[in-house]
Design a protein around this motif. Structure first.
Motif, mmCIF file in Angstrom:
data_model
loop_
_atom_site.group_PDB
_atom_site.id
_atom_site.type_symbol
_atom_site.label_atom_id
_atom_site.label_comp_id
_atom_site.label_asym_id
_atom_site.label_seq_id
_atom_site.Cartn_x
_atom_site.Cartn_y
_atom_site.Cartn_z
ATOM 1 N N MET A 1 0.821 -1.209 0.000
ATOM 2 C CA MET A 1 0.000 0.000 0.000
ATOM 3 C C MET A 1 0.856 1.261 0.000
ATOM 4 S SD MET A 1 -3.330 -0.778 2.413
ATOM 5 C CE MET A 1 -2.428 -1.466 3.807
ATOM 6 N N LEU A 2 1.936 1.232 0.782
ATOM 7 C CA LEU A 2 2.828 2.387 0.832
ATOM 8 C C LEU A 2 3.462 2.639 -0.530
ATOM 9 C CD1 LEU A 2 4.616 1.774 4.253
ATOM 10 C CD2 LEU A 2 2.928 3.543 3.751
ATOM 11 N N SER A 3 3.936 1.589 -1.145
ATOM 12 C CA SER A 3 4.574 1.715 -2.451
ATOM 13 C C SER A 3 3.598 2.243 -3.498
ATOM 14 C CB SER A 3 5.146 0.364 -2.882
ATOM 15 O OG SER A 3 5.751 0.461 -4.159
ATOM 16 N N ASP A 4 2.391 1.742 -3.482
ATOM 17 C CA ASP A 4 1.392 2.176 -4.454
ATOM 18 C C ASP A 4 1.003 3.633 -4.264
ATOM 19 O OD1 ASP A 4 1.376 -0.335 -5.572
ATOM 20 O OD2 ASP A 4 -0.410 -1.019 -4.490
ATOM 21 N N ALA A 5 1.003 4.089 -2.997
ATOM 22 C CA ALA A 5 0.569 5.460 -2.700
ATOM 23 C C ALA A 5 1.685 6.485 -2.872
ATOM 24 C CB ALA A 5 0.025 5.541 -1.276
ATOM 25 N N SER A 6 2.934 6.040 -2.900
ATOM 26 C CA SER A 6 4.052 6.977 -2.977
ATOM 27 C C SER A 6 4.194 7.544 -4.384
ATOM 28 C CB SER A 6 5.357 6.295 -2.557
ATOM 29 O OG SER A 6 5.734 5.313 -3.504
ATOM 30 N N ARG A 7 4.846 8.704 -4.444
ATOM 31 C CA ARG A 7 5.148 9.308 -5.737
ATOM 32 C C ARG A 7 6.501 9.990 -5.645
ATOM 33 N NH1 ARG A 7 2.026 13.427 -3.359
ATOM 34 N NH2 ARG A 7 2.745 15.540 -3.830
ATOM 35 N N LEU A 8 7.099 10.268 -6.781
ATOM 36 C CA LEU A 8 8.426 10.866 -6.830
ATOM 37 C C LEU A 8 8.299 12.380 -6.882
ATOM 38 C CD1 LEU A 8 11.249 9.573 -6.831
ATOM 39 C CD2 LEU A 8 11.311 9.964 -9.308
ATOM 40 N N LEU A 9 9.026 13.058 -6.005
ATOM 41 C CA LEU A 9 9.035 14.519 -5.973
ATOM 42 C C LEU A 9 10.420 15.021 -6.336
ATOM 43 C CD1 LEU A 9 7.531 17.199 -5.182
ATOM 44 C CD2 LEU A 9 8.526 16.896 -2.896
ATOM 45 N N ILE A 10 10.493 15.958 -7.284
ATOM 46 C CA ILE A 10 11.763 16.606 -7.640
ATOM 47 C C ILE A 10 11.887 17.872 -6.821
ATOM 48 C CG2 ILE A 10 13.150 17.611 -9.473
ATOM 49 C CD1 ILE A 10 11.642 15.861 -11.454
#
Length: 279
Positions: A1-10
């Motif tokens: 769930m954590l992996s699916d909800a995460s996103r990459l921020l620059i």
């Protein structure tokens, strides 16, 4: 769930971080039956930074942020210093706080007490602290005690705390808190404000502490500090509270305390910072 909800921020410097939003954290906590704080810690352990803490990186490491979330701080006195300390610790991510004050707000508090407003006069300071913290960081666990610390309740109020924070306005209770902190085997940060000036020190269980500033408790004639004659100014309060928070975080993260057995004195009329060795 954590992996699916995460996103990459620059980030502005071009570096990248995996982050998770407040809404996703709350959703995963509800679905998994865990607390939001537990989800914040699990995210960090997997290299995913809760977005609320992204600006803490890289001044703090992921390990540091986890440590803060696992810590409990006891703040005694929720006036000028205490209100600013509580808000700052909530924003940086100290995971649990015990807050203690038996007083209510009045109009004279409005000039410098961050928790006071024209709309909460006569409200208990502990109730205001609870409301403020939960609007800033709902992951934090907070225990509020609307009572004045004394020799009978001090041990109970400091239970499970990693550090005690003196935001008091009287010397007697300061000595009560110091004795209880030493008995509990935890450090204490003590600060005071008067007019344009303020002071702060760190006291560990083995240290002489307050008697080196105020003299032995039994020989003292006054119970209030210089603030009764010099007043309390908002900018002095804010600065000294920030210095308290700096020392709290350093000690929680097991960094060396530069203020142990030293008294830092700030004078904003002269814009000076001086350290006095306490021996």
């Amino acid at each position: 769930m954590l992996s699916d909800a995460s996103r990459l921020l620059i980030l502005p410097d071009g570096s990248k971080r995996s982050i998770i939003s407040l809404l996703d954290t709350a959703d995963i906590a509800q679905r998994s039956g865990r607390t939001r704080k537990e989800i914040d810690i699990l995210s960090l352990e997997h290299g995913i930074v809760p977005e609320r803490y992204i600006r803490n990186m890289d001044a703090l490491s992921i390990k540091d942020q986890i440590r803060l979330l696992q810590s409990r701080v006891c703040i005694v006195g929720l006036g000028g210093l205490g209100g600013t300390v509580i808000e700052t610790l909530a924003r940086i991510g100290v995971g649990a706080m015990t807050v203690v004050d038996g007083d209510t707000f009045d109009e004279s508090n409005l000039n410098r007490q961050a928790l006071s407003s024209e709309h909460n006069l006569s409200q208990t300071k502990t109730a205001a602290a609870l409301e403020k913290v939960l609007t800033i960081n709902s992951s934090i666990l907070i225990q509020d005690y609307t009572e004045t610390m004394d020799m009978e309740n001090a041990t109970r109020l400091l239970e499970n705390a990693d550090i005690a924070v003196d935001c008091l306005d009287n010397i007697h209770t300061r000595f009560v808190l110091e004795k209880a902190a030493k008995s509990a085997g935890i450090p204490m940060i003590s600060a005071a404000v008067a007019g344009f000036s303020g002071q702060i020190t760190a006291i560990f269980p083995e240290d002489k502490g307050l008697e080196l500033i105020y003299g032995p408790e039994k020989s003292r004639s006054a119970d209030r500090g210089a603030e009764t004659a010099l007043g309390n100014l908002a900018f002095t309060v804010s600065l000294v509270a920030s210095l308290e928070c700096t020392e709290i975080v350093r000690i929680l993260l097991e960094k060396k305390s530069d203020l142990r057995n030293r008294l830092l004195i700030v004078d904003l009329k002269e814009h000076t910072f001086e350290q006095i060795r306490l021996v």
